[in-house]
Design an enzyme around this catalytic site. Structure first.
Site, PDB file in Angstrom:
ATOM      1  N   SER A 179      -2.485 -14.834   3.495  1.00  0.00           N
ATOM      2  CA  SER A 179      -3.526 -14.143   2.744  1.00  0.00           C
ATOM      3  C   SER A 179      -3.562 -14.673   1.320  1.00  0.00           C
ATOM      4  O   SER A 179      -2.515 -14.974   0.741  1.00  0.00           O
ATOM      5  CB  SER A 179      -3.226 -12.636   2.754  1.00  0.00           C
ATOM      6  OG  SER A 179      -4.200 -11.915   2.040  1.00  0.00           O
ATOM      7  N   ASN A 180      -4.764 -14.811   0.794  1.00  0.00           N
ATOM      8  CA  ASN A 180      -4.952 -15.284  -0.586  1.00  0.00           C
ATOM      9  C   ASN A 180      -4.456 -16.709  -0.816  1.00  0.00           C
ATOM     10  O   ASN A 180      -4.096 -17.067  -1.934  1.00  0.00           O
ATOM     11  CB  ASN A 180      -4.272 -14.323  -1.580  1.00  0.00           C
ATOM     12  CG  ASN A 180      -4.824 -12.921  -1.497  1.00  0.00           C
ATOM     13  OD1 ASN A 180      -5.986 -12.680  -1.834  1.00  0.00           O
ATOM     14  ND2 ASN A 180      -4.012 -11.982  -1.020  1.00  0.00           N
ATOM     15  N   TYR A 191       0.856  -1.183   0.000  1.00  0.00           N
ATOM     16  CA  TYR A 191       0.000   0.000   0.000  1.00  0.00           C
ATOM     17  C   TYR A 191       0.895   1.237   0.000  1.00  0.00           C
ATOM     18  O   TYR A 191       1.378   1.672   1.038  1.00  0.00           O
ATOM     19  CB  TYR A 191      -0.914   0.026   1.230  1.00  0.00           C
ATOM     20  CG  TYR A 191      -1.803  -1.184   1.419  1.00  0.00           C
ATOM     21  CD1 TYR A 191      -2.068  -2.070   0.379  1.00  0.00           C
ATOM     22  CD2 TYR A 191      -2.378  -1.449   2.663  1.00  0.00           C
ATOM     23  CE1 TYR A 191      -2.875  -3.182   0.564  1.00  0.00           C
ATOM     24  CE2 TYR A 191      -3.200  -2.553   2.855  1.00  0.00           C
ATOM     25  CZ  TYR A 191      -3.433  -3.421   1.804  1.00  0.00           C
ATOM     26  OH  TYR A 191      -4.237  -4.518   2.013  1.00  0.00           O
ATOM     27  N   SER A 220     -17.063  -4.475  -3.714  1.00  0.00           N
ATOM     28  CA  SER A 220     -16.775  -3.252  -4.487  1.00  0.00           C
ATOM     29  C   SER A 220     -17.939  -2.259  -4.449  1.00  0.00           C
ATOM     30  O   SER A 220     -18.215  -1.552  -5.426  1.00  0.00           O
ATOM     31  CB  SER A 220     -16.425  -3.602  -5.934  1.00  0.00           C
ATOM     32  OG  SER A 220     -15.279  -4.424  -5.990  1.00  0.00           O
ATOM     33  N   GLN A 256      -6.561 -14.329   5.654  1.00  0.00           N
ATOM     34  CA  GLN A 256      -7.321 -13.248   5.040  1.00  0.00           C
ATOM     35  C   GLN A 256      -7.625 -13.647   3.603  1.00  0.00           C
ATOM     36  O   GLN A 256      -6.749 -14.102   2.876  1.00  0.00           O
ATOM     37  CB  GLN A 256      -6.521 -11.936   5.079  1.00  0.00           C
ATOM     38  CG  GLN A 256      -7.351 -10.732   4.666  1.00  0.00           C
ATOM     39  CD  GLN A 256      -6.648  -9.404   4.909  1.00  0.00           C
ATOM     40  OE1 GLN A 256      -6.616  -8.542   4.039  1.00  0.00           O
ATOM     41  NE2 GLN A 256      -6.092  -9.220   6.097  1.00  0.00           N
ATOM     42  N   TYR A 306     -11.832  -9.870   2.957  1.00  0.00           N
ATOM     43  CA  TYR A 306     -11.668  -8.572   2.287  1.00  0.00           C
ATOM     44  C   TYR A 306     -12.689  -8.468   1.159  1.00  0.00           C
ATOM     45  O   TYR A 306     -13.302  -9.452   0.766  1.00  0.00           O
ATOM     46  CB  TYR A 306     -10.236  -8.333   1.808  1.00  0.00           C
ATOM     47  CG  TYR A 306      -9.701  -9.243   0.729  1.00  0.00           C
ATOM     48  CD1 TYR A 306     -10.078  -9.109  -0.598  1.00  0.00           C
ATOM     49  CD2 TYR A 306      -8.735 -10.209   1.030  1.00  0.00           C
ATOM     50  CE1 TYR A 306      -9.557  -9.918  -1.586  1.00  0.00           C
ATOM     51  CE2 TYR A 306      -8.211 -11.026   0.048  1.00  0.00           C
ATOM     52  CZ  TYR A 306      -8.629 -10.873  -1.264  1.00  0.00           C
ATOM     53  OH  TYR A 306      -8.113 -11.687  -2.242  1.00  0.00           O
ATOM     54  N   PHE A 307     -12.891  -7.256   0.653  1.00  0.00           N
ATOM     55  CA  PHE A 307     -13.982  -6.921  -0.270  1.00  0.00           C
ATOM     56  C   PHE A 307     -15.341  -7.341   0.306  1.00  0.00           C
ATOM     57  O   PHE A 307     -16.175  -7.913  -0.400  1.00  0.00           O
ATOM     58  CB  PHE A 307     -13.784  -7.563  -1.653  1.00  0.00           C
ATOM     59  CG  PHE A 307     -12.597  -7.059  -2.424  1.00  0.00           C
ATOM     60  CD1 PHE A 307     -12.083  -5.783  -2.205  1.00  0.00           C
ATOM     61  CD2 PHE A 307     -11.997  -7.848  -3.383  1.00  0.00           C
ATOM     62  CE1 PHE A 307     -10.988  -5.319  -2.918  1.00  0.00           C
ATOM     63  CE2 PHE A 307     -10.902  -7.399  -4.104  1.00  0.00           C
ATOM     64  CZ  PHE A 307     -10.397  -6.125  -3.872  1.00  0.00           C
ATOM     65  N   PRO A 308     -15.590  -7.081   1.604  1.00  0.00           N
ATOM     66  CA  PRO A 308     -16.850  -7.548   2.208  1.00  0.00           C
ATOM     67  C   PRO A 308     -18.086  -6.892   1.600  1.00  0.00           C
ATOM     68  O   PRO A 308     -19.176  -7.463   1.658  1.00  0.00           O
ATOM     69  CB  PRO A 308     -16.686  -7.182   3.682  1.00  0.00           C
ATOM     70  CG  PRO A 308     -15.723  -6.045   3.692  1.00  0.00           C
ATOM     71  CD  PRO A 308     -14.768  -6.331   2.575  1.00  0.00           C
ATOM     72  N   LEU A 309     -17.931  -5.713   1.007  1.00  0.00           N
ATOM     73  CA  LEU A 309     -19.078  -5.038   0.397  1.00  0.00           C
ATOM     74  C   LEU A 309     -19.088  -5.174  -1.118  1.00  0.00           C
ATOM     75  O   LEU A 309     -19.815  -4.459  -1.814  1.00  0.00           O
ATOM     76  CB  LEU A 309     -19.114  -3.564   0.820  1.00  0.00           C
ATOM     77  CG  LEU A 309     -19.326  -3.328   2.319  1.00  0.00           C
ATOM     78  CD1 LEU A 309     -19.307  -1.845   2.647  1.00  0.00           C
ATOM     79  CD2 LEU A 309     -20.636  -3.957   2.796  1.00  0.00           C
TER      80      LEU A 309
END
Length: 311
Positions: free
Chosen positions: A157-158, A59, A210, A177, A205-208
């Site tokens: 993660s992933n 990030y 996008s 994650q 992650y991406f709980p909503l």
């Protein structure tokens, strides 16, 4: 102050709503970010009881960790903050490759410690698997760092279910994650049963999805970014998805809550999901995310949401 939950089998206690900090200093991910606004987002989280900050080397790169380090140092409450970071990205001849080698992970942790201005990281993830390193060997390197006191908990993660099983051969993985939301429920087949059985906390992650599960779109909405190519946002699929969101809105309206808060509250009813990390680009979005904790779903509502998205 929000109640705190233990993450899996670790001794880390976190607020159920954390802060996903990819928009704090994530200049390579989002256009027109301000470092000062990013720091204000972190301050808003800490000032309002959120104690879990999720960042990563990529990030920025590096900048998110640096800004979080500055704010936590400024606040002087490092012992009250649970910081998660991640690494695996490596730049070679202008290209990005993944590296899970023990040497690279140890170097990455040392570099993250400097950027975060701390002598330990509460949770450190292997951000993505590489194609070469045995997964248990990579986790073994993190276990050595844990034994040395540089990290407190180990995450991956992933990772696919097979990669997770290999990584957890010695029972050292504390957190996974991965992508999971009401439209993408593949993790329910094998991953969530495995994490639940093995005391591993699952952080989605991406709980909503996008923004699709945020309740702000209509069938007339248009998209100029990556969503324009995403099948979930196209044609009849998009219309059917919006119909499902509208059914959740009925539950939300009855509770005088927003769709996003009901969706996030539903995730917190799932086995092995102890904490969520919605992102924020502005301080007011941090406060809005916290409203999730005011939503109490009945068993009937939990089952109804499950049925809506099973169709």
């Amino acid at each position: 102050m929000p109640e705190q939950h233990k993450i899996g089998k670790t001794d880390l206690k976190v607020t159920p709503i954390g802060l996903g900090a990819n928009a704090v200093g994530g200049h390579n991910l989002f256009p027109n970010l301000s470092d000062e606004t990013g720091k204000a987002v972190v301050r808003a989280a800490l000032d309002n009881g959120i104690n879990f900050l999720d960042t990563a080397y990529i990030y920025g790169p590096e900048r998110s960790e640096q800004l979080i380090g500055e704010v936590v140092r400024e606040k002087g409450n490092r012992h009250e903050v649970v910081i998660a970071s991640k690494a695996s990205h490596k730049f070679v001849d202008g290209k990005t490759v993944m590296d899970n080698s023990p040497a690279f992970l140890k170097e990455s942790v040392d570099n993250s410690l400097k950027r975060l201005q701390t002598d330990y990281i509460d949770l450190f993830y292997i951000h993505f698997p590489d194609e070469h390193t045995p997964k248990d060997e990579a986790v073994g390197a993190l276990q050595q760092l844990k034994d040395a006191g540089k990290i407190r908990a180990i995450g991956v993660s992933n990772f696919s279910i097979d990669q997770l099983r290999e990584a957890n051969r010695d029972g050292s993985v504390d957190v996974l994650q991965g992508e999971y939301n009401l439209f993408k429920r593949g993790a329910e087949k094998e991953i969530l049963p495995y994490t639940t059985a093995n005391g591993i906390s699952f952080v989605p992650y991406f709980p909503l999805a996008s923004g699709l599960l945020g309740g702000a779109y209509s069938k007339d909405s248009t998209f100029a970014d990556n969503r324009a190519k995403n099948p979930m946002f196209q044609g009849e699929t998009f219309v059917r998805n919006l119909e499902k969101v509208e059914q959740v809105r009925e539950i939300a309206n009855a509770k005088q809550a927003e769709v996003a808060h009901v969706v996030l509250a539903w995730y917190l009813t799932r086995d092995s999901i102890d904490v969520l990390i919605p992102g924020a680009k502005k301080p007011e979005q941090v406060l809005n995310n916290l409203k999730t904790l005011q939503v109490q779903l009945t068993a009937e509502e939990i089952a109804a949401i499950d049925r809506i998205f099973q169709a």
